[in-house]
Design a protein around this motif. Structure first.
Motif, PDB file in Angstrom:
ATOM      1  N   GLY A  58     -33.313 -24.922 -45.246  1.00 24.29           N
ATOM      2  CA  GLY A  58     -31.933 -24.196 -44.961  1.00 24.29           C
ATOM      3  C   GLY A  58     -32.196 -23.307 -44.013  1.00 24.29           C
ATOM      4  N   ASN A  59     -33.063 -22.804 -43.627  1.00 20.16           N
ATOM      5  CA  ASN A  59     -33.541 -21.657 -42.582  1.00 20.16           C
ATOM      6  C   ASN A  59     -33.337 -22.426 -41.067  1.00 20.16           C
ATOM      7  OD1 ASN A  59     -34.656 -19.695 -40.819  1.00 20.16           O
ATOM      8  ND2 ASN A  59     -35.912 -19.082 -42.243  1.00 20.16           N
ATOM      9  N   ASP A  60     -32.580 -21.856 -40.294  1.00 19.92           N
ATOM     10  CA  ASP A  60     -32.369 -22.275 -38.891  1.00 19.92           C
ATOM     11  C   ASP A  60     -33.766 -22.053 -37.862  1.00 19.92           C
ATOM     12  OD1 ASP A  60     -29.926 -23.319 -39.528  1.00 19.92           O
ATOM     13  OD2 ASP A  60     -28.495 -21.879 -38.506  1.00 19.92           O
ATOM     14  N   ASN A  61     -34.447 -21.075 -38.387  1.00 17.48           N
ATOM     15  CA  ASN A  61     -35.634 -20.853 -37.772  1.00 17.48           C
ATOM     16  C   ASN A  61     -36.893 -21.699 -37.876  1.00 17.48           C
ATOM     17  OD1 ASN A  61     -34.541 -18.560 -36.301  1.00 17.48           O
ATOM     18  ND2 ASN A  61     -35.101 -17.478 -38.135  1.00 17.48           N
ATOM     19  N   ASP A  62     -36.482 -22.563 -38.945  1.00 16.60           N
ATOM     20  CA  ASP A  62     -37.708 -23.686 -39.413  1.00 16.60           C
ATOM     21  C   ASP A  62     -37.071 -24.722 -38.690  1.00 16.60           C
ATOM     22  OD1 ASP A  62     -38.743 -22.019 -41.154  1.00 16.60           O
ATOM     23  OD2 ASP A  62     -37.987 -22.781 -43.093  1.00 16.60           O
ATOM     24  N   LYS A  63     -38.143 -25.743 -38.069  1.00 23.49           N
ATOM     25  CA  LYS A  63     -38.015 -26.866 -37.162  1.00 23.49           C
ATOM     26  C   LYS A  63     -39.477 -27.859 -37.502  1.00 23.49           C
ATOM     27  CE  LYS A  63     -38.737 -26.990 -32.699  1.00 23.49           C
ATOM     28  NZ  LYS A  63     -38.723 -27.022 -31.254  1.00 23.49           N
ATOM     29  N   VAL A  64     -38.937 -29.004 -37.475  1.00 26.92           N
ATOM     30  CA  VAL A  64     -39.888 -30.099 -37.374  1.00 26.92           C
ATOM     31  C   VAL A  64     -39.867 -30.902 -36.261  1.00 26.92           C
ATOM     32  CG1 VAL A  64     -40.652 -32.090 -38.795  1.00 26.92           C
ATOM     33  CG2 VAL A  64     -40.178 -30.001 -39.843  1.00 26.92           C
ATOM     34  N   ASP A  65     -40.792 -31.100 -35.278  1.00 23.81           N
ATOM     35  CA  ASP A  65     -40.543 -31.944 -34.394  1.00 23.81           C
ATOM     36  C   ASP A  65     -41.135 -33.165 -34.752  1.00 23.81           C
ATOM     37  OD1 ASP A  65     -39.579 -29.866 -32.521  1.00 23.81           O
ATOM     38  OD2 ASP A  65     -41.683 -29.107 -32.245  1.00 23.81           O
ATOM     39  N   GLY A  66     -40.622 -34.442 -33.797  1.00 23.09           N
ATOM     40  CA  GLY A  66     -41.206 -35.928 -34.105  1.00 23.09           C
ATOM     41  C   GLY A  66     -40.377 -36.651 -33.333  1.00 23.09           C
ATOM     42  N   VAL A  67     -40.351 -37.834 -33.460  1.00 19.69           N
ATOM     43  CA  VAL A  67     -39.834 -38.914 -32.636  1.00 19.69           C
ATOM     44  C   VAL A  67     -38.801 -39.719 -33.597  1.00 19.69           C
ATOM     45  CG1 VAL A  67     -40.205 -40.927 -31.150  1.00 19.69           C
ATOM     46  CG2 VAL A  67     -41.929 -39.177 -31.344  1.00 19.69           C
ATOM     47  N   LEU A  68     -37.754 -39.871 -32.911  1.00 22.66           N
ATOM     48  CA  LEU A  68     -36.621 -40.605 -33.350  1.00 22.66           C
ATOM     49  C   LEU A  68     -36.636 -41.987 -32.809  1.00 22.66           C
ATOM     50  CD1 LEU A  68     -34.103 -40.575 -35.178  1.00 22.66           C
ATOM     51  CD2 LEU A  68     -32.691 -39.801 -33.262  1.00 22.66           C
ATOM     52  N   PHE A  69     -37.166 -42.869 -33.633  1.00 28.08           N
ATOM     53  CA  PHE A  69     -37.472 -44.298 -33.216  1.00 28.08           C
ATOM     54  C   PHE A  69     -36.303 -45.222 -33.418  1.00 28.08           C
ATOM     55  CE2 PHE A  69     -41.786 -43.038 -34.370  1.00 28.08           C
ATOM     56  CZ  PHE A  69     -42.382 -43.415 -33.152  1.00 28.08           C
ATOM     57  N   GLU A  70     -36.128 -46.416 -32.607  1.00 32.49           N
ATOM     58  CA  GLU A  70     -35.018 -47.296 -32.655  1.00 32.49           C
ATOM     59  C   GLU A  70     -35.542 -48.401 -33.613  1.00 32.49           C
ATOM     60  OE1 GLU A  70     -33.940 -48.550 -28.708  1.00 32.49           O
ATOM     61  OE2 GLU A  70     -33.709 -46.559 -28.314  1.00 32.49           O
ATOM     62  N   VAL A  71     -34.988 -48.438 -34.787  1.00 29.68           N
ATOM     63  CA  VAL A  71     -35.535 -49.593 -35.525  1.00 29.68           C
ATOM     64  C   VAL A  71     -34.297 -50.371 -36.257  1.00 29.68           C
ATOM     65  CG1 VAL A  71     -37.668 -48.577 -36.720  1.00 29.68           C
ATOM     66  CG2 VAL A  71     -35.555 -48.036 -37.598  1.00 29.68           C
ATOM     67  N   THR A  72     -34.643 -51.761 -36.556  1.00 30.26           N
ATOM     68  CA  THR A  72     -33.719 -52.709 -37.228  1.00 30.26           C
ATOM     69  C   THR A  72     -33.387 -51.990 -38.690  1.00 30.26           C
ATOM     70  OG1 THR A  72     -35.081 -54.200 -37.973  1.00 30.26           O
ATOM     71  CG2 THR A  72     -34.207 -54.449 -35.676  1.00 30.26           C
ATOM     72  N   GLU A  73     -32.438 -52.605 -39.406  1.00 31.38           N
ATOM     73  CA  GLU A  73     -32.121 -52.587 -40.661  1.00 31.38           C
ATOM     74  C   GLU A  73     -33.331 -53.095 -41.599  1.00 31.38           C
ATOM     75  OE1 GLU A  73     -29.865 -50.799 -42.565  1.00 31.38           O
ATOM     76  OE2 GLU A  73     -28.982 -50.260 -40.610  1.00 31.38           O
ATOM     77  N   GLU A  74     -33.951 -54.375 -41.061  1.00 27.16           N
ATOM     78  CA  GLU A  74     -35.066 -54.845 -41.784  1.00 27.16           C
ATOM     79  C   GLU A  74     -36.214 -53.873 -41.624  1.00 27.16           C
ATOM     80  OE1 GLU A  74     -37.974 -58.392 -40.435  1.00 27.16           O
ATOM     81  OE2 GLU A  74     -35.855 -59.136 -41.074  1.00 27.16           O
ATOM     82  N   GLU A  75     -36.533 -53.089 -40.499  1.00 29.27           N
ATOM     83  CA  GLU A  75     -37.774 -52.355 -40.264  1.00 29.27           C
ATOM     84  C   GLU A  75     -37.478 -51.069 -41.076  1.00 29.27           C
ATOM     85  OE1 GLU A  75     -38.970 -53.751 -35.765  1.00 29.27           O
ATOM     86  OE2 GLU A  75     -37.325 -52.389 -35.956  1.00 29.27           O
ATOM     87  N   ILE A  76     -36.171 -50.619 -41.397  1.00 27.32           N
ATOM     88  CA  ILE A  76     -36.028 -49.468 -42.253  1.00 27.32           C
ATOM     89  C   ILE A  76     -36.643 -49.800 -43.796  1.00 27.32           C
ATOM     90  CG2 ILE A  76     -34.395 -48.197 -43.318  1.00 27.32           C
ATOM     91  CD1 ILE A  76     -32.438 -48.241 -40.784  1.00 27.32           C
ATOM     92  N   LEU A  77     -36.324 -51.112 -44.026  1.00 31.46           N
ATOM     93  CA  LEU A  77     -36.698 -51.404 -45.472  1.00 31.46           C
ATOM     94  C   LEU A  77     -38.371 -51.357 -45.392  1.00 31.46           C
ATOM     95  CD1 LEU A  77     -34.084 -54.353 -46.467  1.00 31.46           C
ATOM     96  CD2 LEU A  77     -34.275 -51.740 -47.122  1.00 31.46           C
TER      97      LEU A  77
END
Length: 106
Positions: A58-77
């Motif tokens: 809940g702290n706006d100073n905390d941040k996690v970097d990563g990659v937002l991937f494009e996936v299908t519904e099947e791949e989410i499962l």
């Protein structure tokens, strides 16, 4: 959104059968920690005993970097199957304003 082992090419190929496409993004209000993995299949794929896990701060100073991937519904499962019981999937909004799923501490 991956901030850990789902960014590894070998994990992507073994989990999804392909390399994923995505963009760098960040998650505000979360902090990174570690969890010990005991699932033999996940250990085999990742070759790591400890995986990163994020917790809501809940702290706006905390941040996690990563990659937002494009996936299908099947791949989410498929990603759900890869993630061990310590994680749960939720939908959220990233620093870019895009919506997506993250795996956080259960």
């Amino acid at each position: 959104f991956s901030y850990g082992t789902l960014q590894k090419e070998q994990v992507q190929i073994e989990t999804f059968g392909r390399l994923l496409k995505g963009n760098n993004d960040s998650l505000i209000g979360y902090r990174l920690d570690w969890v010990e993995i005991t699932d033999p299949e996940v250990l085999r794929k990742s070759q790591q005993k400890h995986h990163p896990i994020i917790r809501y701060s809940g702290n706006d100073n905390d941040k996690v970097d990563g990659v937002l991937f494009e996936v299908t519904e099947e791949e989410i499962l498929l990603a759900d199957e890869y993630e061990v019981d310590d994680y749960k999937r939720i939908e959220t909004v990233f620093a870019s304003g895009k919506k997506g799923y993250i795996y956080i501490e259960k």
